[in-house]
Scaffold this motif. Sequence first.
Motif, PDB file in Angstrom:
ATOM      1  N   ASP A   1       3.032   9.238  -2.919  1.00 52.19           N
ATOM      2  CA  ASP A   1       1.915  10.179  -2.769  1.00 52.19           C
ATOM      3  C   ASP A   1       0.811   9.608  -1.871  1.00 52.19           C
ATOM      4  O   ASP A   1      -0.368   9.853  -2.079  1.00 52.19           O
ATOM      5  CB  ASP A   1       1.348  10.572  -4.139  1.00 52.19           C
ATOM      6  N   CYS A   2       1.224   8.852  -0.851  1.00 49.71           N
ATOM      7  CA  CYS A   2       0.224   8.258   0.057  1.00 49.71           C
ATOM      8  C   CYS A   2      -0.401   9.337   0.938  1.00 49.71           C
ATOM      9  O   CYS A   2       0.119  10.446   1.054  1.00 49.71           O
ATOM     10  CB  CYS A   2       0.883   7.192   0.934  1.00 49.71           C
TER      11      CYS A   2
ATOM     12  N   LEU B   1      -8.170   0.425   3.469  1.00 46.14           N
ATOM     13  CA  LEU B   1      -7.032   1.122   2.855  1.00 46.14           C
ATOM     14  C   LEU B   1      -6.223   0.201   1.948  1.00 46.14           C
ATOM     15  O   LEU B   1      -6.388  -1.012   1.968  1.00 46.14           O
ATOM     16  CB  LEU B   1      -6.145   1.690   3.958  1.00 46.14           C
ATOM     17  N   GLY B   2      -5.315   0.800   1.149  1.00 47.94           N
ATOM     18  CA  GLY B   2      -4.396   0.016   0.327  1.00 47.94           C
ATOM     19  C   GLY B   2      -3.181  -0.362   1.165  1.00 47.94           C
ATOM     20  O   GLY B   2      -3.322  -0.863   2.280  1.00 47.94           O
ATOM     21  N   SER B   3      -1.972  -0.057   0.667  1.00 48.26           N
ATOM     22  CA  SER B   3      -0.763  -0.352   1.455  1.00 48.26           C
ATOM     23  C   SER B   3      -0.683   0.635   2.605  1.00 48.26           C
ATOM     24  O   SER B   3      -0.917   1.838   2.422  1.00 48.26           O
ATOM     25  CB  SER B   3       0.476  -0.182   0.594  1.00 48.26           C
ATOM     26  N   VAL B   4      -0.314   0.131   3.769  1.00 45.89           N
ATOM     27  CA  VAL B   4      -0.282   1.016   4.932  1.00 45.89           C
ATOM     28  C   VAL B   4       1.000   0.885   5.731  1.00 45.89           C
ATOM     29  O   VAL B   4       1.627  -0.175   5.761  1.00 45.89           O
ATOM     30  CB  VAL B   4      -1.447   0.719   5.921  1.00 45.89           C
ATOM     31  N   ALA B   5       1.358   2.002   6.381  1.00 44.08           N
ATOM     32  CA  ALA B   5       2.298   1.964   7.500  1.00 44.08           C
ATOM     33  C   ALA B   5       1.473   2.423   8.690  1.00 44.08           C
ATOM     34  O   ALA B   5       0.623   3.314   8.551  1.00 44.08           O
ATOM     35  CB  ALA B   5       3.453   2.915   7.250  1.00 44.08           C
TER      36      ALA B   5
ATOM     37  N   ILE C   1      -6.868   3.704  -0.791  1.00 44.81           N
ATOM     38  CA  ILE C   1      -5.691   4.578  -0.908  1.00 44.81           C
ATOM     39  C   ILE C   1      -4.574   4.082   0.015  1.00 44.81           C
ATOM     40  O   ILE C   1      -4.833   3.481   1.060  1.00 44.81           O
ATOM     41  CB  ILE C   1      -6.019   6.063  -0.583  1.00 44.81           C
ATOM     42  N   ASP C   2      -3.332   4.329  -0.379  1.00 44.05           N
ATOM     43  CA  ASP C   2      -2.189   4.019   0.477  1.00 44.05           C
ATOM     44  C   ASP C   2      -2.098   5.088   1.568  1.00 44.05           C
ATOM     45  O   ASP C   2      -2.407   6.261   1.308  1.00 44.05           O
ATOM     46  CB  ASP C   2      -0.879   4.030  -0.327  1.00 44.05           C
TER      47      ASP C   2
END
Length: 334
Positions: A58-59, A201-205, A119-120
Amino acid sequence: MVFDDYMEMCLYDPEDGFFSAGPVRSGKKADFVTSPELSWAFALCVGNWAEANRPSNDCALIEIGAGSGSLMANVRDVWESTSGQIYAVERSSAAREALRRRFIDVNVVGSLDEIPRGIDAVVIANEVLDNIPAALAIRMEHGWFEIAVGLHDDELGLAQVPAREEVVAWCDSIFDEVEEGVIVSVQLGVDRWISELVEHLGSVAICFIDYGDESKKLLANDVESVVRSYRQHRQGIDWLRVPGECDITVDVNFTGVLAALRRAGLAARLSNQRAFCLEYGIVEVIADARDREHFAASLGNVMDQLRVRSERLDYEALVDPNGLGAFKVLLVEP
Ligand SMILES: C[S@@+](CC[C@H](N)C(=O)[O-])C[C@H]1O[C@@H](n2cnc3c(N)ncnc32)[C@H](O)[C@@H]1O
């Protein structure tokens, strides 16, 4: 005034900046055409990559520098809807207005600060890094100097001034030995922006697409080879004569971007637009266009055949190794 301050003022001055105060600049009827303005197929590839690289189910989806919204519009078609929000971040107020008119389910914001922290997200940005103000440095016998903009006899001109410490440190960390007279752009703004982005941000691509190269290929001998300018589809505008009236950009130094991401704890891979689009969906799009073209020809429908051929040429332009296909694509993948 150091060059990054001049670039910042010309592009983003609230009253007179090319982007912040003018109309939406990207588009066939505007000042320059980018890949998403050329064809929807570019966004299909970015969307396919984004879907395949969500850091969590739900990123959020965040586009930086969304311009007219052409990339967002078609990425959204591929992006599976979840509880994650969609954001378009834009420094240009005209572009923000256009984005708000175009989308009802996209949060249009002026800066990262308006996005919840931690947020991711999948972050995409096409031709944005080249518009983040950069300094200019010239290598002299005894070290680096900066190129600044100043007034001389009531006209703007360039001058060499002692380099700021951070400019020298950046050049020393990114370039090996360079010859006297070499001029380079110095991406202090990109460095700051990447560290803010990753910290926010949290985890990112991440997918950044832009023109530019690795540092060893970016050693120029004149300012004109480092700084590019555009207005109404013309290149090479005299940016000292018309501050705020043309786009000012520099080739992105991807060695610097990779180093900034590494410092922020992220590993990235560097590819190019041709390889990226071939991997993420353009092959099928071109094959389909060829089939439709042949079908129209078999029916003797010349108008349809020409229309589909023009579509196909746009798809092929996205992967032209001597054009848009040579753009760099930098990917952070979870
Ligand atoms: C060359 S245009 C590209 C627009 C669009 N991405 C495209 O491919 O058509 C660059 C855009 O990035 C925006 N921009 C530059 N720096 C930005 C930043 N730090 N945050 C948000 N938008 C930015 C500018 O206002 C401009 O609209």
